[in-house]
Design a protein around this motif. Structure first.
Motif, short mmCIF file in Angstrom:
data_model
loop_
_atom_site.label_atom_id
_atom_site.label_comp_id
_atom_site.label_asym_id
_atom_site.label_seq_id
_atom_site.Cartn_x
_atom_site.Cartn_y
_atom_site.Cartn_z
N PRO A 75 -1.27 -11.12 -8.13
CA PRO A 75 -1.16 -12.65 -7.90
C PRO A 75 -0.06 -13.11 -8.33
CG PRO A 75 -3.66 -12.38 -8.57
CD PRO A 75 -2.50 -11.08 -9.12
N ILE A 88 -1.17 -11.92 -0.41
CA ILE A 88 -2.31 -12.17 -0.71
C ILE A 88 -3.00 -13.14 -0.63
CG2 ILE A 88 -2.04 -9.69 -1.52
CD1 ILE A 88 -2.40 -11.33 -4.37
N GLN A 100 1.17 -1.21 -0.02
CA GLN A 100 0.00 -0.02 -0.16
C GLN A 100 1.02 1.28 0.21
OE1 GLN A 100 -2.97 -0.25 -0.38
NE2 GLN A 100 -2.88 -2.48 -0.44
N GLU A 153 -1.02 -5.76 -6.31
CA GLU A 153 -0.35 -6.30 -6.18
C GLU A 153 -0.96 -7.52 -6.87
OE1 GLU A 153 2.05 -9.68 -3.45
OE2 GLU A 153 1.61 -8.03 -2.87
N ARG A 155 7.22 -11.27 -5.15
CA ARG A 155 5.75 -10.60 -5.10
C ARG A 155 5.95 -9.56 -6.29
NH1 ARG A 155 4.97 -8.09 0.29
NH2 ARG A 155 2.78 -7.38 -0.29
#
Length: 280
Positions: free
Chosen positions: A217, A248, A178, A215, A205
């Motif tokens: 996946p 996530i 974030q 983000e 990531r």
């Protein structure tokens, strides 16, 4: 006038439905212009939406255009595997039964079907050491201690990635995506090597605030670029399994290996979840 077109939605880089990266595929993209494709991709609101087209290059099985929610891109990994399997499910027959050849923005991409799990041949990757000011800026935005970053490079294989290699998977998973929402970066990659006995080789990531999602996946093109970089440095032992999406709640798995011709391939399971029509 809108007409019914076959539409397939699949989950890529996972053997567990809804645990990978969703892809929307319009099987017949003929007659749609770029604006219409982009509007549908924005509406579909998944990481990427693709449109299958007749190929223009001799030897190609089909043409493909790939859109994020905000723009068209030349190449991406999970759209390549998912579109290939959607094309086959819709009755496509490859010229070579062992290899599908996809025409897209970076040219021909080969998808190897011989192992039972589709795997695309990693495209050439341009590798540049990241400028120190960019490395410092990304670290500051993500609140990463400078000493946890072992390497920083910019990779380009049709998409461009700013990649930081960190000292542990925990550090990769602990980064706060974030914090990038107001940054100008398109794709920040984070990676670390797992220790022996983990059953995995790398944790990855991809933070993508400028692509309309915080983000991604699972990112096949990023993992392809990472594989090419590690191989060039002599640090890649194959086969290797990459975990992505952990932060996530996804269980994405990317399989890096050599094909029968010794080329680096990027593979993953694909599950078709929706098969129907869309009016476009």
């Amino acid at each position: 006038m809108p007409r019914a077109r076959r539409f397939i939605q699949c989950d890529v880089f996972t053997d567990q439905p809804t645990q990978g990266n969703a892809l929307a595929v319009v099987v017949d993209g003929v007659g749609l212009n770029a604006d219409e494709m982009q509007r549908f991709a924005t509406w579909a609101n998944v990481a990427e939406t693709t449109f299958l087209l007749p190929p223009e290059t001799p030897g190609a099985d089909y043409g493909l255009r790939i859109f994020t929610t905000t723009r068209e891109i030349a190449f991406a990994g999970h759209p390549t595997l998912g579109s290939c399997m959607a094309w086959l499910a819709a009755g496509g027959t490859p010229l070579d039964p062992s290899m599908v050849r996809q025409e897209c923005g970076i040219g021909l991409v080969e998808i190897d079907l011989r192992s039972g799990r589709p795997a695309f041949v990693a495209p050439p990757t341009k590798i540049v050491q990241m400028a120190e000011d960019m490395r410092r800026h990304i670290a500051e935005v993500l609140d990463l201690p400078p000493d946890c970053i072992s390497r920083a490079v910019t990779l380009d294989n049709g998409s461009s990635w700013q990649l930081l290699e960190l000292d542990s998977p925990a550090r990769v998973l602990g980064a706060n995506a974030q914090r990038l929402q107001q940054s100008p970066f398109r794709g920040i990659g984070l990676m670390a090597r797992h220790g022996s006995g983990a059953g995995l080789d790398f944790e990855v990531r991809m933070l993508a605030p400028s692509n309309g999602v915080s983000e991604d996946p699972v990112t096949g093109s990023l993992n392809a670029a990472i594989g090419c970089w590690l191989a060039e440095e002599g640090r890649l032992t194959l086969p290797a399994i990459v975990a992505q999406g952990t932060a996530i709640g996804r269980t994405g798995r990317v399989h890096l290996q050599h094909d029968q011709d010794g080329r680096l391939t990027v593979g993953g399971d694909v599950r078709i979840l929706i098969d129907g029509t869309v009016m476009l």
